[in-house]
Design an enzyme around this catalytic site. Structure first.
Site: not given
Ligand SMILES: Cc1c2[nH]c(c1CCC(=O)O)Cc1[nH]c(c(CCC(=O)O)c1C)Cc1[nH]c(c(CCC(=O)O)c1C)Cc1[nH]c(c(C)c1CCC(=O)O)C2
Length: 367
Positions: A50, A54, A63, A99, A174
């Site tokens: 991530r 973040r 964004r 994602d 999910y």
């Molecule tokens: C479980 C999982 C998800 N997504 C992902 C996982 C596996 C990694 C882990 O265990 O954290 C994978 C993921 N999601 C995202 C990436 C980007 C690349 C990176 O920097 O690693 C990666 C590799 C962007 C994202 N995925 C998400 C965002 C935020 C979305 C937003 O801004 O609206 C981003 C940048 C949304 C997301 N997507 C997911 C969740 C639980 C959430 C909400 C929590 C959060 O904000 O991280 C599912």
């Protein structure tokens, strides 16, 4: 550009180095890929789960007003967001900005990513009838993925790009729950109560995952990571019966690709041996198991990735340094070590701490 003078210098040095030493132009020869393959490295490679998004202000600026799934379908944004942490921190690998639910959306599953919540599925899948929605994925379903990977490979030069996918258990959770879940109740109810339906669902998700990872590798990704983030909820015997056949099929189906395969989950202390058995080249370890003990559990023939507690980055530098030193020393017990956090970067992390940590890891002697 908001990055620090030192990281700017490092990026320039890397570009110049690549021009003078052609062998370093090839991401397959990078410290990251070499560590995944358990080959000698000049320094321990480091990247952060991530890392794109973040904690970065330049990410938040890009964004602004753009929904997550729109960003994930826009090649220019994918390329720029993926590059941001590479430029700022000088990490050894980029991870594709996307994602885990993107391939599901691409084949027509009605879902959204809600800010502050995560993926939300409109019609949770809990019956055989609902499985029809899950067909295999083709490159034409995700044209923006191939385009962004190709753009990134050019932009990154010698720095490898990691493609990724969610693993069947985590995706199933999910889809069955309809959103994020603490206990995975409905998921486990199907797993225990309707095993035939469970395996049918897992089989379909396995095909989608294989297809989606192949698309990224064939477009030029140098490594692939399978995120089974929530599989730590499952006991070892149940992992063997209900999950392992599917994850094993994924790694076997990707074995002909010349890219290392990484397998990661959270809370998997009791599953590490089984994760290794599934067939990846590298097993990701969360912060709960010290890396030397993890390497023992995983067994020979695998590299490890991890495993600083992401919350340690919220502490003063002296604490970060001593914890990072401990992980690096323990990582020497493994046949290969890619430094990382034990899970994703926390949103409140100071980006400066990540840059400083990257410099520390690079300066740490490999043996
Ligand atoms: C479980 C999982 C998800 N997504 C992902 C996982 C596996 C990694 C882990 O265990 O954290 C994978 C993921 N999601 C995202 C990436 C980007 C690349 C990176 O920097 O690693 C990666 C590799 C962007 C994202 N995925 C998400 C965002 C935020 C979305 C937003 O801004 O609206 C981003 C940048 C949304 C997301 N997507 C997911 C969740 C639980 C959430 C909400 C929590 C959060 O904000 O991280 C599912």
């Amino acid at each position: 550009m908001p990055h620090s003078p030192s990281s700017r210098r490092r990026v320039r040095a890397r570009t110049a180095g690549a021009a003078w030493h052609p062998v370093r132009v090839n991401p397959a020869e990078s410290p990251f890929v070499r560590a995944c393959r358990r080959l000698p490295v000049p320094h321990t490679p480091v990247w952060y789960m991530r890392q794109a998004g973040r904690s970065l202000p330049e990410y938040r600026a890009l964004r602004e007003g753009v929904p997550m799934l729109t960003a994930c379908a826009t090649p220019d944004l994918i390329v720029e967001i993926t590059m941001q942490p590479v430029r700022r921190h000088g990490v050894d690998a980029a991870i594709f900005f996307s994602d885990i639910v993107v391939p599901l959306k691409a084949i027509g599953v009605d879902l959204d990513i809600k800010p502050g919540v995560g993926p939300v599925v409109a019609d949770p899948i809990r019956s055989t009838d609902a499985l029809g929605a899950l067909r295999p994925i083709e490159p034409d379903d995700v044209p923006y993925v191939g385009e962004a990977v190709r753009g990134l490979v050019k932009e990154l030069g010698p720095v490898p790009l990691i493609g990724f996918a969610g693993a069947p258990f985590t995706l199933a959770s999910y889809l069955i729950e309809g959103g994020p879940s603490k206990n995975h109740d409905h998921t486990k109810a199907m797993m225990y109560g309707e095993p035939a339906l469970w395996h049918d669902l897992m089989d379909r998700l396995t095909d989608i995952t294989i297809g989606y990872l192949r698309i990224q590798a064939e477009a030029g990704a140098s490594a692939l990571q399978l995120f089974d983030s929530w599989v730590g909820a499952v006991a070892p015997d149940d992992y063997r019966a209900f999950v392992l056949p599917h994850t094993s099929r994924i790694f076997a189906a990707l074995a002909d690709l010349d890219v290392p395969r990484i397998h990661f989950g959270v809370g998997t202390g009791e599953l590490l041996g089984l994760l290794g058995e599934a067939g990846a080249d590298v097993v990701g370890v969360d912060w709960r198991v010290p890396l030397d003990r993890a390497a023992e559990r995983i067994g020979p023939g695998r590299a490890v990735q991890g495993n600083l507690d992401p919350a340690v980055l919220l502490a003063p530098w002296e604490v970060i340094e001593s914890r990072a030193r401990d992980a690096l020393e323990r990582g020497r017990a493994a046949e290969g070590h890619v430094f990382n956090l034990g899970h994703g970067v926390l949103p409140s992390t100071d980006p400066g701490a990540l840059t400083r940590l990257t410099e520390f890891v690079h300066a740490f002697p490999v043996s």
